[in-house]
Each structure stands twice: as structure tokens, then as C-alpha cells.
Design a protein around this motif. Structure first.
Motif, PDB file in Angstrom:
ATOM      1  N   LYS A  79      37.272 -10.560-112.093  1.00  0.00           N
ATOM      2  CA  LYS A  79      36.190  -9.850-112.794  1.00  0.00           C
ATOM      3  C   LYS A  79      36.051 -10.327-114.243  1.00  0.00           C
ATOM      4  CE  LYS A  79      35.145  -5.219-114.592  1.00  0.00           C
ATOM      5  NZ  LYS A  79      35.587  -3.815-114.642  1.00  0.00           N
ATOM      6  N   GLU A  80      37.173 -10.468-114.946  1.00  0.00           N
ATOM      7  CA  GLU A  80      37.125 -10.853-116.357  1.00  0.00           C
ATOM      8  C   GLU A  80      36.443 -12.209-116.528  1.00  0.00           C
ATOM      9  OE1 GLU A  80      39.620  -7.676-115.715  1.00  0.00           O
ATOM     10  OE2 GLU A  80      39.944  -9.654-114.804  1.00  0.00           O
ATOM     11  N   ARG A  81      36.825 -13.146-115.673  1.00  0.00           N
ATOM     12  CA  ARG A  81      36.229 -14.483-115.757  1.00  0.00           C
ATOM     13  C   ARG A  81      34.751 -14.449-115.363  1.00  0.00           C
ATOM     14  NH1 ARG A  81      35.746 -18.291-118.701  1.00  0.00           N
ATOM     15  NH2 ARG A  81      35.405 -20.342-117.818  1.00  0.00           N
ATOM     16  N   ALA A  82      34.417 -13.629-114.371  1.00  0.00           N
ATOM     17  CA  ALA A  82      33.024 -13.497-113.922  1.00  0.00           C
ATOM     18  C   ALA A  82      32.143 -12.996-115.069  1.00  0.00           C
ATOM     19  CB  ALA A  82      32.936 -12.548-112.736  1.00  0.00           C
ATOM     20  N   LEU A  83      32.619 -11.983-115.796  1.00  0.00           N
ATOM     21  CA  LEU A  83      31.827 -11.408-116.888  1.00  0.00           C
ATOM     22  C   LEU A  83      31.718 -12.373-118.071  1.00  0.00           C
ATOM     23  CD1 LEU A  83      33.138  -7.728-116.739  1.00  0.00           C
ATOM     24  CD2 LEU A  83      30.885  -8.569-116.027  1.00  0.00           C
ATOM     25  N   GLU A  84      32.772 -13.127-118.341  1.00  0.00           N
ATOM     26  CA  GLU A  84      32.728 -14.139-119.408  1.00  0.00           C
ATOM     27  C   GLU A  84      31.654 -15.186-119.096  1.00  0.00           C
ATOM     28  OE1 GLU A  84      36.465 -16.138-120.080  1.00  0.00           O
ATOM     29  OE2 GLU A  84      37.497 -14.230-120.422  1.00  0.00           O
ATOM     30  N   LEU A  85      31.664 -15.654-117.856  1.00  0.00           N
ATOM     31  CA  LEU A  85      30.711 -16.687-117.449  1.00  0.00           C
ATOM     32  C   LEU A  85      29.284 -16.136-117.447  1.00  0.00           C
ATOM     33  CD1 LEU A  85      30.686 -19.637-116.634  1.00  0.00           C
ATOM     34  CD2 LEU A  85      31.039 -18.951-114.269  1.00  0.00           C
ATOM     35  N   TYR A  86      29.140 -14.887-117.026  1.00  0.00           N
ATOM     36  CA  TYR A  86      27.829 -14.233-117.029  1.00  0.00           C
ATOM     37  C   TYR A  86      27.254 -14.203-118.447  1.00  0.00           C
ATOM     38  CZ  TYR A  86      24.433 -10.402-116.556  1.00  0.00           C
ATOM     39  OH  TYR A  86      23.291  -9.635-116.578  1.00  0.00           O
ATOM     40  N   ASP A  87      28.087 -13.828-119.413  1.00  0.00           N
ATOM     41  CA  ASP A  87      27.640 -13.784-120.817  1.00  0.00           C
ATOM     42  C   ASP A  87      27.215 -15.163-121.310  1.00  0.00           C
ATOM     43  OD1 ASP A  87      28.014 -11.061-121.017  1.00  0.00           O
ATOM     44  OD2 ASP A  87      30.007 -11.209-121.919  1.00  0.00           O
ATOM     45  N   LEU A  88      27.968 -16.191-120.903  1.00  0.00           N
ATOM     46  CA  LEU A  88      27.622 -17.551-121.317  1.00  0.00           C
ATOM     47  C   LEU A  88      26.285 -17.984-120.699  1.00  0.00           C
ATOM     48  CD1 LEU A  88      28.445 -20.049-122.926  1.00  0.00           C
ATOM     49  CD2 LEU A  88      29.677 -20.869-120.893  1.00  0.00           C
ATOM     50  N   PHE A  89      26.078 -17.660-119.439  1.00  0.00           N
ATOM     51  CA  PHE A  89      24.802 -17.990-118.794  1.00  0.00           C
ATOM     52  C   PHE A  89      23.637 -17.307-119.514  1.00  0.00           C
ATOM     53  CE2 PHE A  89      26.782 -19.872-115.035  1.00  0.00           C
ATOM     54  CZ  PHE A  89      25.823 -20.799-114.655  1.00  0.00           C
ATOM     55  N   LEU A  90      23.829 -16.054-119.915  1.00  0.00           N
ATOM     56  CA  LEU A  90      22.749 -15.325-120.601  1.00  0.00           C
ATOM     57  C   LEU A  90      22.372 -16.002-121.918  1.00  0.00           C
ATOM     58  CD1 LEU A  90      23.526 -11.532-120.031  1.00  0.00           C
ATOM     59  CD2 LEU A  90      22.073 -13.064-118.705  1.00  0.00           C
ATOM     60  N   THR A  91      23.341 -16.625-122.568  1.00  0.00           N
ATOM     61  CA  THR A  91      23.059 -17.354-123.802  1.00  0.00           C
ATOM     62  C   THR A  91      22.056 -18.480-123.559  1.00  0.00           C
ATOM     63  OG1 THR A  91      25.325 -16.918-124.530  1.00  0.00           O
ATOM     64  CG2 THR A  91      24.150 -18.644-125.698  1.00  0.00           C
ATOM     65  N   TYR A  92      22.154 -19.098-122.380  1.00  0.00           N
ATOM     66  CA  TYR A  92      21.293 -20.248-122.059  1.00  0.00           C
ATOM     67  C   TYR A  92      20.014 -19.855-121.317  1.00  0.00           C
ATOM     68  CZ  TYR A  92      24.902 -23.564-123.492  1.00  0.00           C
ATOM     69  OH  TYR A  92      25.801 -24.291-124.230  1.00  0.00           O
ATOM     70  N   THR A  93      19.951 -18.637-120.779  1.00  0.00           N
ATOM     71  CA  THR A  93      18.775 -18.255-119.980  1.00  0.00           C
ATOM     72  C   THR A  93      17.889 -17.226-120.678  1.00  0.00           C
ATOM     73  OG1 THR A  93      20.056 -16.537-118.815  1.00  0.00           O
ATOM     74  CG2 THR A  93      19.950 -18.712-117.781  1.00  0.00           C
ATOM     75  N   LYS A  94      18.185 -16.882-121.933  1.00  0.00           N
ATOM     76  CA  LYS A  94      17.446 -15.800-122.598  1.00  0.00           C
ATOM     77  C   LYS A  94      15.959 -16.128-122.788  1.00  0.00           C
ATOM     78  CE  LYS A  94      18.973 -14.893-126.764  1.00  0.00           C
ATOM     79  NZ  LYS A  94      19.850 -14.796-127.945  1.00  0.00           N
ATOM     80  N   TYR A  95      15.603 -17.427-122.782  1.00  0.00           N
ATOM     81  CA  TYR A  95      14.195 -17.790-122.988  1.00  0.00           C
ATOM     82  C   TYR A  95      13.529 -18.367-121.742  1.00  0.00           C
ATOM     83  CZ  TYR A  95      15.444 -17.051-127.855  1.00  0.00           C
ATOM     84  OH  TYR A  95      15.891 -16.490-129.031  1.00  0.00           O
ATOM     85  N   ASN A  96      14.170 -18.233-120.582  1.00  0.00           N
ATOM     86  CA  ASN A  96      13.500 -18.653-119.351  1.00  0.00           C
ATOM     87  C   ASN A  96      13.560 -17.530-118.316  1.00  0.00           C
ATOM     88  OD1 ASN A  96      15.942 -18.934-117.768  1.00  0.00           O
ATOM     89  ND2 ASN A  96      16.307 -20.924-118.732  1.00  0.00           N
ATOM     90  N   SER A  97      13.025 -17.781-117.132  1.00  0.00           N
ATOM     91  CA  SER A  97      12.850 -16.702-116.143  1.00  0.00           C
ATOM     92  C   SER A  97      14.007 -16.562-115.156  1.00  0.00           C
ATOM     93  CB  SER A  97      11.553 -16.946-115.357  1.00  0.00           C
ATOM     94  OG  SER A  97      11.606 -18.209-114.700  1.00  0.00           O
TER      95      SER A  97
END
Length: 203
Positions: A79-97
């Protein structure tokens, strides 16, 4: 330079994050992963393996949402690693769909099923949760284009190993990219099952 050949959205994100120069591992691995082949990626910590997962996944999906079933899956240890990676993805997807979803054992499986059903592009999950979702018809594997495994050393444990074998038998065809510090013999054995004709990239 690998970054120059990435989607314009990704280049903008890298500029915003002030990441200008790829690591030696990224210079070697990104072009090979972009080619569509199965890849074993081996590098020590600090070489940018996690960022490479994000960049190559988003590149594969052309940085835009499409359909309802996941087109990319990233499997992680917990879970910890999943949430870390999720946060990183959000950094790169905040301006796309693109729609990123994270699942793990502690989140009720029925909640995950209903949320995934609403439509996602990228699924971050643990092998056991992903396998459970599949067995309960909670996730479709028909549209998966790329499946990456982050820090795959944990797959040496029997329960996770069995789960990944079950998951990959359920996927018709996709690209597999397995990241680890070292290519353990048990990981190399995947070549006989789902990592056919794979290439090895080492930093």
C-alpha cells in the motif's frame, strides 16, 4: 536525448519539475521501452527507475484518456509504495485527462470494483489485489497495453509470485517491463512465461 523524443505534455512536466538531464539508466532504458519490447530493467536506487515507469507509461498512453478499462497496470509491493507512486503520477497528469487509480489489500474489494467500473486508464495495485479483482471480474484485462512491475525483488516471495503468474495468464497480449536492482534467477525465469524475447537494460 530520450526526453526530447517524449510527448510534449511530458516534456512540459519535466521542465516544470526542473528535470533537464536523464540519468544514464534513463538514457539506456527509455528508447528500449518505447520500442514496445519486453524489458528487464536493472539499476541501483537513485537511477530514476520510478520516474522511468511514469514517463514510459504516459508515453504509451499518449497522455490522454480513452475508454473505460485500464490500458496500463503498475504492480507494486504494498500500500505504501502504491500511494507513493500514485502521488508521483498525479504530478505528471495534473494537466491532462488521464485517470489514475490506486488499489491495495486494505481497501474493500467491492469499493475498488465499483470505482474501476467508472473508467480508468492506469491501475496501480499490488499483485494480490489485482489478482483478486480479476478473479471477481472487477477489472478487464482486454485493453492493457503495458504492465510494469516496480522494484520487482518482492516477487521472489511465493504468494506474490503466484499472483503475478495468475495475472499474466489472464492477459492476452501486452508489453511487460520489470524493474529491479538485480536480475534474480527467479525473476529471470519469467522469460519462460510472459517475458518472451525480452531485452535486458542495466545501469
Amino acid at each position: 536525448m530520450p526526453f526530447k523524443k517524449l510527448h510534449s505534455d511530458l516534456r512540459e512536466s519535466l521542465e516544470r519539475l526542473e528535470i533537464e538531464v536523464p540519468t544514464s539508466f534513463q538514457s539506456k532504458s527509455i528508447p528500449v521501452i518505447k520500442s514496445g519490447t519486453n524489458v528487464f530493467c536493472n539499476a541501483p536506487k537513485g537511477q530514476g527507475k520510478t520516474t522511468t515507469i511514469v514517463l514510459t507509461t504516459l508515453q504509451k498512453l499518449k497522455c490522454e484518456a480513452d475508454g473505460h478499462a485500464p490500458r496500463a497496470v503498475i504492480l507494486v509491493e504494498n500500500k505504501e509504495r502504491a500511494l507513493e507512486l500514485y502521488d508521483l503520477f498525479l504530478t505528471y497528469t495534473k494537466y491532462n485527462s488521464l485517470r489514475v487509480y490506486v488499489g491495495y489489500e486494505q481497501l474493500h474489494i467491492d469499493v475498488q470494483k465499483s470505482e474501476i467500473f467508472e473508467g480508468i486508464d492506469i491501475l496501480i495495485s499490488t499483485p494480490k489485489t489485482m489478482n483478486k479483482l480479476f478473479l471477481l471480474n472487477g477489472v478487464s484485462t482486454s485493453q492493457i497495453k503495458i504492465l510494469s512491475i516496480d522494484d520487482a525483488d518482492f516477487l521472489i516471495q511465493k504468494s506474490d509470485y503466484n499472483a503475478i503468474m495468475s495475472i499474466t495468464q489472464s492477459i492476452r497480449k501486452c508489453q511487460y517491463v520489470l524493474y529491479s536492482e538485480n536480475l534474480h534467477p527467479k525473476l529471470k525465469r519469467f522469460e519462460d512465461y510472459f517475458m518472451e524475447r525480452s531485452k535486458i537494460v542495466q545501469a
